[in-house]
Scaffold this active site. Structure first.
Site, PDB file in Angstrom:
ATOM      1  N   CYS A  56       0.842  -1.205   0.000  1.00  0.00           N
ATOM      2  CA  CYS A  56       0.000   0.000   0.000  1.00  0.00           C
ATOM      3  C   CYS A  56       0.876   1.253   0.000  1.00  0.00           C
ATOM      4  CB  CYS A  56      -0.910  -0.001   1.216  1.00  0.00           C
ATOM      5  SG  CYS A  56      -2.019   1.436   1.284  1.00  0.00           S
ATOM      6  N   CYS A  60       0.523   4.879   6.780  1.00  0.00           N
ATOM      7  CA  CYS A  60      -0.098   4.734   8.096  1.00  0.00           C
ATOM      8  C   CYS A  60       0.895   4.076   9.058  1.00  0.00           C
ATOM      9  CB  CYS A  60      -1.368   3.892   7.988  1.00  0.00           C
ATOM     10  SG  CYS A  60      -2.565   4.522   6.783  1.00  0.00           S
ATOM     11  N   CYS A  63       0.542   0.312  10.284  1.00  0.00           N
ATOM     12  CA  CYS A  63       0.185  -0.753   9.344  1.00  0.00           C
ATOM     13  C   CYS A  63       1.392  -1.424   8.715  1.00  0.00           C
ATOM     14  CB  CYS A  63      -0.724  -0.185   8.251  1.00  0.00           C
ATOM     15  SG  CYS A  63      -1.357  -1.457   7.137  1.00  0.00           S
ATOM     16  N   CYS A 100     -16.151  -9.557   5.848  1.00  0.00           N
ATOM     17  CA  CYS A 100     -15.496  -8.297   5.510  1.00  0.00           C
ATOM     18  C   CYS A 100     -14.257  -8.573   4.664  1.00  0.00           C
ATOM     19  CB  CYS A 100     -15.080  -7.559   6.781  1.00  0.00           C
ATOM     20  SG  CYS A 100     -16.454  -7.282   7.935  1.00  0.00           S
ATOM     21  N   CYS A 131     -19.077  -6.511   3.800  1.00  0.00           N
ATOM     22  CA  CYS A 131     -18.369  -5.278   4.140  1.00  0.00           C
ATOM     23  C   CYS A 131     -17.064  -5.269   3.366  1.00  0.00           C
ATOM     24  CB  CYS A 131     -18.098  -5.206   5.642  1.00  0.00           C
ATOM     25  SG  CYS A 131     -17.201  -3.709   6.167  1.00  0.00           S
ATOM     26  N   CYS A 191     -19.087   2.014   8.145  1.00  0.00           N
ATOM     27  CA  CYS A 191     -18.339   1.388   9.230  1.00  0.00           C
ATOM     28  C   CYS A 191     -17.094   2.241   9.434  1.00  0.00           C
ATOM     29  CB  CYS A 191     -17.973  -0.044   8.869  1.00  0.00           C
ATOM     30  SG  CYS A 191     -16.891  -0.863  10.072  1.00  0.00           S
ATOM     31  N   ARG A 269     -17.843  -2.512  17.562  1.00  0.00           N
ATOM     32  CA  ARG A 269     -17.085  -3.749  17.359  1.00  0.00           C
ATOM     33  C   ARG A 269     -15.770  -3.721  18.126  1.00  0.00           C
ATOM     34  NH1 ARG A 269     -16.608  -4.188  11.897  1.00  0.00           N
ATOM     35  NH2 ARG A 269     -18.497  -5.422  11.829  1.00  0.00           N
TER      36      ARG A 269
END
Length: 334
Positions: A56, A60, A63, A100, A131, A191, A269
């Site tokens: 990616c 972040c 991550c 998801c 999701c 979400c 969640r």
């Protein structure tokens, strides 16, 4: 103390006052609001699958799928539709009612949308809620996913607006809100949540929940994650072997309880980080109003508690899995 119906005019001072309540009073308020809006002792089981791992371009700090992380994770191509369907069938057999799918993208490419649409349609035909989390979405992409029948789209704001730049620099807090707006306007359920334990202050946790609570409509699902410090990531290396690397469980439960109070009709969640939480902490989170978890042995690329551990904990607590909220209309068969 608080209305049992959703409000969008919360102030930071009001949310800070909730955090400052005595623990027993906070828990009583949160559980009372939870029972007024949801079945007691039911927790939704969701499964999360990484359909495109690593590489990616975002930075972040938490991550290990970021191309800038030195975690040893190799970039992979998008999974085939057939492989995703097989994983979804296994998740359903294990008791999950929501499936998801996450891709390590800044945003989906147009060439990938047909396969994404097939995944959504295939999982819905199995009778599970769907999701996806694919990064930023344009208005057009949100409409395509809505037309495919996607139930939920996940796009976390991660933390407070003030702390955000200390975690991510490749996209802004405003970019996050724009994607949420595109998803909301398309009719897909939102979400959106964040991560506790990234070196933020309680004021940041107040700001994080405030940002969600004052959206035009509350996210239908609010994941509260505990940071999993992964070696090779910015935050994983920065917080390793420091007091900040260990999240205070009472403070984490407080965050869940305040989320339940300020967003009374949202699914809250209990997400990443459960594998390092005690059973007592998880039980308190359920008492505080958490009513959804990710089950299975893995969340994208990090460890999770696992189906057997969850079943054993549910048995101890007298908790049962929640059934799917959205029943699939078999459009394709009609």
């Amino acid at each position: 103390m608080n209305s049992l119906t959703a409000r969008n005019d919360w102030t930071r001072a009001e949310i800070a006052a909730l955090f400052d309540l005595s623990f027993n009073d906070l828990m009583f308020e949160a559980q009372s609001i939870h029972r007024a809006n949801f079945p007691r002792n039911e927790v939704q089981l969701s499964t999360l699958l990484s359909i495109k791992t690593g590489g990616c371009p975002e930075d972040c700090g938490y991550c290990n799928q970021s191309a800038s992380a030195e975690s040893g994770l190799k970039a992979e191509k998008l999974m085939s539709v057939q492989a995703v369907m097989q994983a979804a069938a296994q998740a359903k057999d294990a008791g999950s009612s929501r499936f998801c799918m996450g891709a390590a993208w800044r945003n989906p490419k147009e060439r990938d949308m047909p396969a994404i649409v097939q995944m959504v349609q295939g999982v819905r035909q199995m009778g599970m809620e769907t999701c996806m989390t694919l990064g930023m979405l344009s208005e057009g992409q949100a409409k395509v996913l809505a037309d495919a029948g996607l139930d939920y789209y996940n796009h976390n704001i991660d933390t407070s607006p003030e702390h955000y730049e200390k975690v991510i620099t490749t996209r802004t807090f405003g970019d996050r809100l724009e994607t949420l707006e595109n998803v909301r306007n398309s009719g897909i359920n939102v979400c959106s949540g964040g991560i506790v334990g990234m070196g933020e202050t309680r004021e940041d946790r107040v700001g994080f929940l405030h940002a969600l609570a004052v959206l035009p409509a509350h996210p239908q699902s609010v994941p509260i994650n505990a940071l999993v410090p992964v070696k090779g990531t910015v935050l994983g290396d920065m917080l390793a072997d420091t007091p900040l690397a260990k999240i205070d469980e009472i403070e984490f439960v407080r965050t869940v309880a305040v989320a339940r109070i300020v967003m009374p009709e949202s699914m809250v969640r209990l997400s990443a980080g459960r594998e390092s939480m005690s059973e007592a902490c998880q039980a308190l989170c359920f008492m505080a109003g958490a009513n959804s978890i990710f089950t299975g042995d893995k969340l994208l690329t990090t460890a999770n508690a696992g189906d057997n551990a969850d079943a054993a904990l549910f048995a101890k607590l007298g908790v049962v899995p929640m059934q799917a909220e959205v029943k699939v209309a078999m459009e394709a068969a009609e």
